[in-house]
Design a protein around this motif. Structure first.
Motif, mmCIF file in Angstrom:
data_model
loop_
_atom_site.group_PDB
_atom_site.id
_atom_site.type_symbol
_atom_site.label_atom_id
_atom_site.label_comp_id
_atom_site.label_asym_id
_atom_site.label_seq_id
_atom_site.Cartn_x
_atom_site.Cartn_y
_atom_site.Cartn_z
ATOM 1 N N SER A 1 0.848 -1.190 0.000
ATOM 2 C CA SER A 1 0.000 0.000 0.000
ATOM 3 C C SER A 1 0.881 1.236 0.000
ATOM 4 O O SER A 1 2.072 1.166 0.309
ATOM 5 C CB SER A 1 -0.903 0.003 1.236
ATOM 6 O OG SER A 1 -0.108 -0.107 2.405
ATOM 7 N N PRO B 1 -1.235 7.661 -8.673
ATOM 8 C CA PRO B 1 -1.922 6.449 -8.208
ATOM 9 C C PRO B 1 -1.313 5.908 -6.914
ATOM 10 O O PRO B 1 -0.109 6.049 -6.690
ATOM 11 C CB PRO B 1 -1.712 5.456 -9.363
ATOM 12 C CG PRO B 1 -0.486 5.930 -10.064
ATOM 13 C CD PRO B 1 -0.451 7.430 -9.899
ATOM 14 N N ASP C 1 -2.261 2.696 -6.020
ATOM 15 C CA ASP C 1 -2.436 1.246 -6.139
ATOM 16 C C ASP C 1 -1.184 0.598 -6.750
ATOM 17 O O ASP C 1 -0.123 1.198 -6.789
ATOM 18 C CB ASP C 1 -3.700 0.928 -6.955
ATOM 19 C CG ASP C 1 -3.610 1.478 -8.385
ATOM 20 O OD1 ASP C 1 -2.507 1.919 -8.785
ATOM 21 O OD2 ASP C 1 -4.639 1.463 -9.086
ATOM 22 N N GLU C 2 -1.362 -0.613 -7.221
ATOM 23 C CA GLU C 2 -0.215 -1.395 -7.735
ATOM 24 C C GLU C 2 0.394 -0.792 -9.001
ATOM 25 O O GLU C 2 1.444 -1.241 -9.453
ATOM 26 C CB GLU C 2 -0.667 -2.832 -8.011
ATOM 27 C CG GLU C 2 -1.100 -3.593 -6.776
ATOM 28 C CD GLU C 2 0.057 -4.261 -6.059
ATOM 29 O OE1 GLU C 2 1.056 -4.581 -6.721
ATOM 30 O OE2 GLU C 2 -0.043 -4.439 -4.836
ATOM 31 N N ASN D 1 1.382 2.252 -9.117
ATOM 32 C CA ASN D 1 2.393 3.222 -8.659
ATOM 33 C C ASN D 1 3.793 2.599 -8.806
ATOM 34 O O ASN D 1 4.038 1.477 -8.361
ATOM 35 C CB ASN D 1 2.109 3.595 -7.199
ATOM 36 C CG ASN D 1 3.090 4.624 -6.699
ATOM 37 O OD1 ASN D 1 4.255 4.309 -6.474
ATOM 38 N ND2 ASN D 1 2.630 5.847 -6.535
#
Ligand code: C5P
Length: 312
Positions: A58, A71, A73-74, A76
């Protein structure tokens, strides 16, 4: 290994933004990337990343700048960097990242790449993975073209996608005023515009100057801002100005206010104005602020991604 290091459960790392003091872009290749030759300079505008143990992955993003649209989320890049190190280290848990941003978002200064580079060294340290510089560099190159330089810092020549680096010698510090803009530019969009201009009538505007890189390297080695001002070159500048014609007037304004030279930084829209020294750069930034621009003074070269502190 110190006791503090053995029991650290929070690690703070920092990585710099960059200016491409020269950027020669070749034709587009089949993989969508362009071969380039660039001289990178790391500057004193930093991204801070604090990593801690967690069950999953996270991120929380704060900043001195507008970070809306980054972003968490994943997708990033720093989260992806953390995941790569965890996988490489064979670790079971996850990592939480607190990212504090100062480098303009989508500004052409490699801010997202700096986040990723800081995350690589921070997670490597948190997990005591000991991956070492060559493996971290390989992971960096998988994340993006500018990530290896954010890891490396200083000044360097980058070839290939910009990720194959050779250190460049610098004989002093260079002071700049940066002008950033609330509306960013998409790097792929600028490269597409570059391709369009190169295919069209404007081909001459995109010409590269291999000799320019030599002059840039000599000026860096001599610590001579006037020589550097005469040699700075950005092959993406016509494409960035084509997408953002408003930048042209700001470039002229900066030079009229005393800059030795002004260029678009990377794919833009951040503008980098070279000054004769620290006090000149501070005065130039102040003058640009008076004119209504979002300007600040920075200097380079500075160190690449490094650990700032450990806690817990
Ligand atoms: O590697 P990175 O994700 O930072 O690159 C972003 C985009 O910039 C690429 O998808 C590509 O469109 C463009 N690019 C390029 N040639 C390079 C570096 C980047 O075309 N050498």
């Amino acid at each position: 290994m110190s006791l503090a290091r053995a029991f650290a459960d929070r690690v703070h790392a920092r990585a710099p933004g960059k200016i491409n003091v020269s950027l020669d872009v070749g034709p587009r290749k089949d993989d969508g990337y362009h071969d380039l030759v660039s001289v990178f300079l790391a500057v004193s505008l930093y991204e801070d990343v604090v990593v801690s143990h967690s069950d999953g992955f996270s991120a929380r993003i704060t900043g001195d700048i507008d970070v809306a649209g980054v972003p968490v989320d994943e997708t990033n890049l720093a989260v992806r960097a953390a995941r790569l190190v965890v996988e490489e280290a064979g670790w079971n848990g996850g990592v939480h990242l607190d990212i504090h941003k100062r480098v303009p978002v989508a500004g052409g200064m490699g801010g997202g790449s700096a986040d990723a580079a800081a995350a690589l060294v921070a997670v490597d340290d948190l997990l005591h993975a000991g991956l070492g510089a060559p493996r971290l560099h390989r992971l960096a190159a998988r994340l993006g073209a500018d990530v290896p330089f954010a890891l490396h810092g200083g000044a360097a020549v980058g070839v290939g996608r910009g990720d194959e680096l050779t250190p460049a010698l610098t004989g002093g510090r260079f002071d700049w005023a940066l002008v950033s803009h609330p509306q960013g530019l998409s790097t792929p969009a600028v490269y597409r515009e570059f391709d369009r201009l190169r295919e069209g009538d404007d081909a001459a505007a995109c010409g590269s100057t291999a000799a320019g890189d030599t002059a840039v390297l000599q000026a860096l080695r001599a610590g001579d801002p006037r020589a550097l001002a005469a040699a700075v070159f950005n092959g993406l500048q016509p494409a960035a100005l084509s997408l953002r014609p408003d930048l042209g007037a700001v470039l002229v304004d900066g030079v009229e206010r005393g800059a030795l030279a002004g260029i678009v930084s990377g794919s833009g829209p951040t503008l980098a104005f070279l000054a004769g020294g620290e006090s000149d750069a501070r005065a130039l930034a102040a003058s640009l602020v008076t004119a209504g621009h979002d300007a600040r003074h920075v200097h380079g070269p500075v160190h690449g991604a490094h650990i700032v502190s450990r806690a817990g």
